[in-house]
Design an enzyme around this catalytic site. Structure first.
Site, PDB file in Angstrom:
ATOM      1  N   HIS A 286      61.327  71.263  35.847  1.00  0.00           N
ATOM      2  CA  HIS A 286      60.197  70.383  36.158  1.00  0.00           C
ATOM      3  C   HIS A 286      60.546  69.071  36.355  1.00  0.00           C
ATOM      4  CE1 HIS A 286      55.854  68.918  36.260  1.00  0.00           C
ATOM      5  NE2 HIS A 286      55.805  70.236  36.390  1.00  0.00           N
ATOM      6  N   ASP A 344      54.717  78.735  35.140  1.00  0.00           N
ATOM      7  CA  ASP A 344      54.934  79.761  36.172  1.00  0.00           C
ATOM      8  C   ASP A 344      55.833  80.801  35.380  1.00  0.00           C
ATOM      9  OD1 ASP A 344      53.451  78.794  38.068  1.00  0.00           O
ATOM     10  OD2 ASP A 344      55.089  77.584  39.036  1.00  0.00           O
TER      11      ASP A 344
HETATM   12  N1  ACO Z   1      67.417  76.941  38.581  1.00  0.00           N
HETATM   13  C1  ACO Z   1      68.731  76.329  38.308  1.00  0.00           C
HETATM   14  N2  ACO Z   1      69.009  75.390  38.378  1.00  0.00           N
HETATM   15  C2  ACO Z   1      67.930  74.290  38.417  1.00  0.00           C
HETATM   16  C3  ACO Z   1      66.837  74.640  38.305  1.00  0.00           C
HETATM   17  C4  ACO Z   1      66.390  75.921  38.338  1.00  0.00           C
HETATM   18  N3  ACO Z   1      65.212  76.327  38.174  1.00  0.00           N
HETATM   19  N4  ACO Z   1      65.830  73.609  38.431  1.00  0.00           N
HETATM   20  C5  ACO Z   1      66.682  72.717  38.571  1.00  0.00           C
HETATM   21  N5  ACO Z   1      67.945  72.824  38.445  1.00  0.00           N
HETATM   22  C6  ACO Z   1      69.110  72.117  38.744  1.00  0.00           C
HETATM   23  C7  ACO Z   1      69.360  71.558  40.049  1.00  0.00           C
HETATM   24  O1  ACO Z   1      70.111  72.410  40.765  1.00  0.00           O
HETATM   25  C8  ACO Z   1      69.726  70.118  39.700  1.00  0.00           C
HETATM   26  O2  ACO Z   1      71.191  70.361  39.355  1.00  0.00           O
HETATM   27  P1  ACO Z   1      72.434  69.254  39.752  1.00  0.00           P
HETATM   28  O3  ACO Z   1      71.982  68.207  38.817  1.00  0.00           O
HETATM   29  O4  ACO Z   1      73.738  69.889  39.231  1.00  0.00           O
HETATM   30  O5  ACO Z   1      72.186  68.939  41.020  1.00  0.00           O
HETATM   31  C9  ACO Z   1      69.130  69.815  38.236  1.00  0.00           C
HETATM   32  O6  ACO Z   1      68.774  70.982  37.640  1.00  0.00           O
HETATM   33  C10 ACO Z   1      67.958  68.906  38.611  1.00  0.00           C
HETATM   34  O7  ACO Z   1      67.003  69.513  39.364  1.00  0.00           O
HETATM   35  P2  ACO Z   1      66.266  68.747  40.587  1.00  0.00           P
HETATM   36  O8  ACO Z   1      66.075  69.985  41.738  1.00  0.00           O
HETATM   37  O9  ACO Z   1      67.039  67.659  41.005  1.00  0.00           O
HETATM   38  O10 ACO Z   1      64.991  68.391  40.050  1.00  0.00           O
HETATM   39  P3  ACO Z   1      63.581  68.319  40.779  1.00  0.00           P
HETATM   40  O11 ACO Z   1      62.621  67.388  39.926  1.00  0.00           O
HETATM   41  O12 ACO Z   1      63.868  67.860  42.038  1.00  0.00           O
HETATM   42  O13 ACO Z   1      62.928  69.822  40.971  1.00  0.00           O
HETATM   43  C11 ACO Z   1      61.673  71.892  40.574  1.00  0.00           C
HETATM   44  C12 ACO Z   1      61.992  70.280  40.202  1.00  0.00           C
HETATM   45  C13 ACO Z   1      61.311  71.920  41.932  1.00  0.00           C
HETATM   46  C14 ACO Z   1      60.704  72.227  39.760  1.00  0.00           C
HETATM   47  C15 ACO Z   1      63.072  72.664  40.150  1.00  0.00           C
HETATM   48  O14 ACO Z   1      63.343  72.584  38.876  1.00  0.00           O
HETATM   49  C16 ACO Z   1      62.934  73.893  40.761  1.00  0.00           C
HETATM   50  O15 ACO Z   1      63.104  74.376  41.860  1.00  0.00           O
HETATM   51  N6  ACO Z   1      62.407  75.054  39.780  1.00  0.00           N
HETATM   52  C17 ACO Z   1      62.264  76.400  40.275  1.00  0.00           C
HETATM   53  C18 ACO Z   1      60.881  76.601  40.900  1.00  0.00           C
HETATM   54  C19 ACO Z   1      59.801  76.435  39.963  1.00  0.00           C
HETATM   55  O16 ACO Z   1      59.751  76.988  38.929  1.00  0.00           O
HETATM   56  N7  ACO Z   1      58.695  75.596  40.382  1.00  0.00           N
HETATM   57  C20 ACO Z   1      57.624  75.430  39.766  1.00  0.00           C
HETATM   58  C21 ACO Z   1      57.589  74.226  39.044  1.00  0.00           C
HETATM   59  S1  ACO Z   1      55.950  73.849  38.103  1.00  0.00           S
HETATM   60  C22 ACO Z   1      54.617  73.978  39.313  1.00  0.00           C
HETATM   61  O17 ACO Z   1      54.745  73.634  40.457  1.00  0.00           O
HETATM   62  C23 ACO Z   1      53.474  74.543  38.674  1.00  0.00           C
END
Ligand code: ACO
Length: 409
Positions: A286, A344
């Protein structure tokens, strides 16, 4: 403006410089009094009230009243608000002809984006976003009609007759009946499922300046009508990085289950950690929470209650989800990035157990979030500092050049 916040508008006025912040990682777009998140503690408050107390001591319409008005209703306000919402649960009969224009296999989010935007063609007395009375009527209409529209989209997709709202039922009970009842027999609402659904609605009701809420604010800032602004929020919510994650998460669990279930978890996790695979653990991570999402905890409890009620304690997807969570919480990849389950992760399992089809999960989220979007829209329009939203850019394209005759290009 808090101690760690720079008021960039002042800096811009003084220097003409603006900030570069793709993804708005460090930009506060507004002042807000609605929802507070402490991402490090894993705390969520609506108007100051902890989500845990709201989810266990209030119902969804109380929460709607709270988000719209700033405090929980007293007994009279509560009863008046319930009556007001109930008065608006029907949709104009013409809406069904609009719905019939869609293919039966259309994704419900495509249908909902259209239907909700389409409300502005029917309710002309609530389209002026700058008129508080119009906004109030639009708010009540949207909260009241969302369950009817979501259920209509579902019934249309499966070829069953629409069920009209039955207004002696609760908000969630009514929705269950419109979804799963038929005109052939009396529908008896299961109180455990009714409460579980109501809790899902409460947990999704608002979450400050996330992508869809920011979309609603930006869209509304042009002075468009409230229905159009909410339709924009629905469109944004659909994406798998946002509200679409509940659908994507359930699909992910079903995929792992098909490939062998719990025994394949290790292999799947290796793929998630491989940056070249493009695979994410959906329902994890998140932007704001760097601790357990408090909604995920409540959702896991709800999952236990619903599965026990339905005799599904051994649900393989629930077992799989718990195994994934256990492994992730001990794995350096997730620990170092502070990736925890978000709302979720478990909501899909609850919804699936209730009988809601996977492609309607994000529609349920949209239904619940509508009140948050409206509360945020109201707050923005009532703010004396409100301006049309207009981000700047860093232009990195071609410098000025002359058009050449076509034969010389
Ligand atoms: N699985 C694996 N790796 C992940 C995940 C995940 N679910 N989420 C983040 N990471 C990793 C990223 O690849 C990144 O790695 P790095 O530092 O080596 O590049 C690091 O963790 C930071 O993640 P970001 O993508 O930079 O974080 P951001 O704040 O931009 O994204 C998000 C947040 C979009 C929610 C992301 O965690 C994600 O895609 N999660 C999966 C989708 C999801 O569950 N979305 C629902 C969010 S809650 C809602 O909207 C109700």
């Amino acid at each position: 403006v808090g101690p760690d916040v720079i008021d960039i508008r002042k800096l811009y006025a003084q220097t003409g410089k603006f900030t570069y912040d793709p993804g708005f990682l460090s930009t506060a777009s507004c002042n807000s009094t609605i929802t507070y998140i402490d991402g490090d503690k894993g705390e969520l408050l609506y108007r100051g009230y902890p989500i845990e107390q709201l989810a266990t001591q209030c119902d969804y319409l109380d929460t709607c009243y709270l988000l719209l008005n700033g405090d929980l209703p007293d007994a009279t306000q509560r009863s008046d608000f319930h009556k007001l919402v109930i008065n608006h649960t029907m949709v104009n009969e013409q809406m069904q002809f609009f719905l019939r224009g869609f293919r039966r296999d259309a994704h419900p989010m495509a249908v909902l984006t259209g239907l909700i935007g389409g409300l502005s063609a029917f309710y002309h007395d609530s389209t002026d976003i700058n008129n508080p009375e119009h906004r109030h009527v639009a708010a009540i209409r949207l909260i009241a009609k969302m369950p009817t529209l979501v259920a209509m989209a579902y019934k249309y997709g499966i070829g069953q007759p629409y069920m009209y709202p039955k207004n002696d039922l609760s908000y969630s009970g009514n929705f269950l009946r419109m979804m799963f009842g038929t005109p052939c027999e009396e529908y008896v609402v299961n109180p455990v499922l009714e409460r579980a659904l109501d809790r899902i609605f409460i947990l999704h009701a608002d979450h400050e300046q996330n992508a869809s809420t920011s979309t609603v604010r930006l869209c509304g800032s042009s002075g468009t009508n409230p229905f159009a602004a909410i339709a924009a929020g629905v469109a944004c919510l659909w994406g798998p990085a946002h509200g679409g994650a509940n659908e994507a998460c359930l699909n992910m669990l079903e995929d792992i289950q098909r490939q062998g279930g719990v025994s394949k978890v290790g292999e799947f996790m290796e793929k998630v950690k491989d940056k070249n695979s493009g695979v994410k653990l959906m329902g994890f991570g998140h932007r704001v929470y760097k601790n357990y999402d408090p909604r995920a905890k409540l959702m896991q409890e709800t999952c236990n209650e619903v599965l026990a009620e339905l005799g599904l304690e051994n649900d393989p997807l629930f077992k799989l989800a718990k195994e994934l969570e256990k492994i992730a919480l001990e794995d350096e990849y997730f620990v170092s990035r502070k990736l925890y389950p978000n709302v979720d992760f478990y909501s899909g399992i609850v919804q699936r157990a209730i009988g809601i089809p996977v492609n309607l999960f994000t529609g349920i989220f949209a239904l619940a979030r509508t009140v948050g979007w409206i509360a945020q829209l109201n707050e923005m329009i009532s703010d004396p500092e409100y301006k049309i939203g207009r981000p700047r850019q860093l232009f990195v394209g071609a410098a000025s050049r002359d058009v050449q005759p076509v034969g010389e290009r």
